[in-house]
Scaffold this motif. Structure first.
Motif, mmCIF file in Angstrom:
data_model
loop_
_atom_site.group_PDB
_atom_site.id
_atom_site.type_symbol
_atom_site.label_atom_id
_atom_site.label_comp_id
_atom_site.label_asym_id
_atom_site.label_seq_id
_atom_site.Cartn_x
_atom_site.Cartn_y
_atom_site.Cartn_z
ATOM 1 N N LEU A 177 33.205 60.625 26.076
ATOM 2 C CA LEU A 177 32.174 60.098 26.001
ATOM 3 C C LEU A 177 31.653 60.026 24.620
ATOM 4 N N MET A 178 31.848 61.026 23.888
ATOM 5 C CA MET A 178 31.801 61.371 22.212
ATOM 6 C C MET A 178 33.144 60.591 21.983
ATOM 7 N N LEU A 179 33.932 60.819 22.344
ATOM 8 C CA LEU A 179 35.034 60.168 21.223
ATOM 9 C C LEU A 179 34.732 58.547 21.116
ATOM 10 N N ALA A 180 34.248 57.931 23.123
ATOM 11 C CA ALA A 180 34.457 56.923 23.041
ATOM 12 C C ALA A 180 32.325 55.782 22.125
ATOM 13 N N SER A 181 32.125 57.282 21.661
ATOM 14 C CA SER A 181 31.151 56.932 21.051
ATOM 15 C C SER A 181 31.446 56.340 19.646
ATOM 16 N N LEU A 182 32.180 57.720 18.927
ATOM 17 C CA LEU A 182 32.059 57.501 17.466
ATOM 18 C C LEU A 182 33.010 56.711 17.274
ATOM 19 N N ALA A 183 34.530 55.398 18.363
ATOM 20 C CA ALA A 183 34.995 54.479 18.239
ATOM 21 C C ALA A 183 34.175 53.185 18.691
ATOM 22 N N GLY A 184 33.115 53.335 18.325
ATOM 23 C CA GLY A 184 32.123 51.929 18.344
ATOM 24 C C GLY A 184 31.926 51.768 19.470
ATOM 25 N N ILE A 185 31.640 52.285 20.817
ATOM 26 C CA ILE A 185 31.877 51.334 22.294
ATOM 27 C C ILE A 185 30.885 52.484 22.655
ATOM 28 N N LYS A 186 29.288 51.252 23.322
ATOM 29 C CA LYS A 186 28.241 52.304 23.310
ATOM 30 C C LYS A 186 28.170 52.762 24.896
ATOM 31 N N ILE A 187 27.912 53.506 24.529
ATOM 32 C CA ILE A 187 27.205 54.721 26.228
ATOM 33 C C ILE A 187 25.680 54.289 27.192
ATOM 34 N N GLU A 188 26.423 53.498 28.220
ATOM 35 C CA GLU A 188 25.032 53.532 29.163
ATOM 36 C C GLU A 188 25.324 54.873 30.413
ATOM 37 N N VAL A 189 24.301 55.382 30.504
ATOM 38 C CA VAL A 189 24.433 56.804 31.395
ATOM 39 C C VAL A 189 23.360 56.381 32.597
ATOM 40 N N HIS A 190 24.265 56.594 34.237
ATOM 41 C CA HIS A 190 23.371 56.194 35.070
ATOM 42 C C HIS A 190 22.875 58.066 35.755
ATOM 43 N N SER A 191 22.230 57.767 36.734
ATOM 44 C CA SER A 191 22.099 58.265 37.945
ATOM 45 C C SER A 191 22.148 58.691 38.479
ATOM 46 N N VAL A 192 21.941 59.116 40.306
ATOM 47 C CA VAL A 192 21.662 58.899 40.742
ATOM 48 C C VAL A 192 20.972 59.877 41.465
ATOM 49 N N VAL A 193 19.323 59.428 42.171
ATOM 50 C CA VAL A 193 18.997 60.659 42.256
ATOM 51 C C VAL A 193 18.835 60.885 44.135
ATOM 52 N N MET A 194 19.195 61.920 44.044
ATOM 53 C CA MET A 194 18.975 63.138 45.045
ATOM 54 C C MET A 194 18.363 64.406 45.276
ATOM 55 N N ARG A 195 18.410 65.363 46.057
ATOM 56 C CA ARG A 195 17.976 66.113 45.786
ATOM 57 C C ARG A 195 19.062 67.124 44.801
ATOM 58 N N ARG A 196 20.347 67.106 44.788
ATOM 59 C CA ARG A 196 20.696 68.105 44.325
ATOM 60 C C ARG A 196 20.376 67.255 42.336
ATOM 61 N N THR A 197 20.012 66.187 42.253
ATOM 62 C CA THR A 197 20.215 65.756 41.403
ATOM 63 C C THR A 197 18.677 65.716 40.955
ATOM 64 N N LEU A 198 17.403 65.866 41.214
ATOM 65 C CA LEU A 198 16.451 65.502 41.413
ATOM 66 C C LEU A 198 15.597 66.780 40.171
ATOM 67 N N PRO A 199 15.937 67.866 40.454
ATOM 68 C CA PRO A 199 15.531 68.683 39.384
ATOM 69 C C PRO A 199 15.772 68.628 38.222
ATOM 70 N N GLY A 200 16.567 68.175 37.736
ATOM 71 C CA GLY A 200 16.826 68.299 36.827
ATOM 72 C C GLY A 200 17.212 67.077 35.465
ATOM 73 N N LEU A 201 17.558 66.650 35.893
ATOM 74 C CA LEU A 201 17.001 64.813 35.496
ATOM 75 C C LEU A 201 16.633 64.401 34.184
ATOM 76 N N ALA A 202 15.830 65.200 34.287
ATOM 77 C CA ALA A 202 14.258 64.743 32.845
ATOM 78 C C ALA A 202 14.972 65.045 31.823
ATOM 79 N N GLU A 203 15.712 67.116 31.785
ATOM 80 C CA GLU A 203 16.175 67.299 31.071
ATOM 81 C C GLU A 203 17.976 66.390 31.158
ATOM 82 N N LEU A 204 18.384 66.234 31.710
ATOM 83 C CA LEU A 204 19.494 64.978 31.580
ATOM 84 C C LEU A 204 19.160 63.605 30.644
ATOM 85 N N ALA A 205 17.834 63.331 31.008
ATOM 86 C CA ALA A 205 17.805 62.335 30.412
ATOM 87 C C ALA A 205 17.735 62.419 28.555
ATOM 88 N N SER A 206 16.402 63.547 28.167
ATOM 89 C CA SER A 206 16.703 63.658 27.139
ATOM 90 C C SER A 206 17.681 64.100 26.512
#
Length: 323
Positions: A177-206
């Motif tokens: 993703l870093m290399l793609a961004s350096l190549a001028g390609i926009k990165i849009e990130v999504h995540s799925v809300v589930m019990r495994r991810t919910l506690p860390g989503l705020a940190e991931l968003a930052s």
């Protein structure tokens, strides 16, 4: 987004998996000359939509099955059908959305981009796991019109992300993703809300905002009860709402495919191909949604949540604010 069923006739029910919305699948199968108009009816920028079927290397627990992992050559999207789709571009439409079982792994992906450019597509958005981007000719792809990669991330914790993905990939994906961004390609990130991810989503968003300058799109878990235990993995709307309300108002997140009355102050939307992708799961409305003032534009509630918890967590409104 409005429900796709309002604008596209559904396919034959017998050919649609129980968790999938037939109308959305019909949109994906529509001709490239029809797709731009259908997308405009949904409030999305006109584009062609090309879905590639090929083997995916990911083992995400909520998705991986023989239909995604074991795709024989005869079932793979053929070069002839790719060319036919590109040749059907509607005059004036220069945007192409590419999705599927990680399309960058399709053996014809590189020459597909060349053919798309020759056909008149100048702006290309690609859905991918991101795992293989570190070894891709990113600058050449950018020159051929790739302007956006939309990629899933589940946590900034490598062990959590890799456990959901089903293999060791966090560092590899991040580097790509870093290399793609350096190549001028926009990165849009999504995540799925589930019990495994919910506690860390705020940190991931930052983390996403710091590295790629955009919000993290949060989407509901797709109810594939034949693949995983939805009751164990899914987060009820009531719990999601409590979590969202505990975050700062400026948290860099956007909600994707969520009922409009869930945290209405939060931004909505995401990459176009992901808005379409998360609309392929069946949805519905609770009885309390009937008088809602924003019902027409509300994507509804995913069938798994609606069938299990009904109206719990929903806050319909009769005023102009939200649904």
């Amino acid at each position: 987004m409005q429900r796709l069923g309002l604008v596209v006739a559904p396919s034959a029910p017998s050919r649609v998996a129980p968790h999938e919305d037939a109308a959305t699948l019909a949109l994906l199968k529509a001709s490239p000359s029809e797709q731009p108009g259908l997308l405009m009816q949904l409030g999305l920028e006109p584009a062609g939509v090309l879905i590639l079927e090929n083997a995916c290397e990911s083992l995400c627990f909520f998705c991986a099955n023989p239909g995604t992992r074991d795709v024989p050559a005869e079932r793979r999207t053929s070069w002839q059908s790719i060319l036919a789709h590109l040749a059907g571009r509607l005059a004036g439409v220069e945007r192409l959305l590419i999705g599927g079982n990680d399309p960058v792994l399709h053996p014809d992906f590189g020459r597909l981009l060349e053919a798309a450019a020759a056909a008149g597509y100048r702006r290309i958005e690609v859905m991918t796991s991101g795992v293989s981007l570190g070894n891709a000719p990113l600058e050449a792809w950018r020159a051929l019109g790739v302007e956006t990669f939309t990629v899933p991330l589940y946590s900034v914790n490598a062990a959590t992300h890799d456990a959901i993905y089903g293999g060791t990939c966090f560092d590899k994906t991040g580097q790509g993703l870093m290399l793609a961004s350096l190549a001028g390609i926009k990165i849009e990130v999504h995540s799925v809300v589930m019990r495994r991810t919910l506690p860390g989503l705020a940190e991931l968003a930052s983390w996403v905002a710091a590295h790629f300058g955009g919000p993290l799109a949060l989407a509901p878990l797709r109810d594939k009860s034949d693949v995983f235990d939805y009751d164990r993995e899914a987060v009820p709307l009531t719990e999601l709402l409590t979590t969202l309300e505990s975050w700062p108002a400026q948290a860099p997140v956007a909600l994707l495919g969520m009922p409009s009355c869930i945290a209405p102050q939060r931004a909505r939307g995401g990459a176009s191909i992901m808005q379409i992708y998360f609309s392929t799961q069946r949805r519905g409305y609770a009885d309390v949604c009937e008088p809602c003032s924003s019902r027409a534009g509300c994507p509804g509630v995913v069938a798994g949540e609606l069938s299990r918890r009904g109206s719990q967590g929903l806050r319909p409104s009769t005023g102009p604010a939200y649904c």
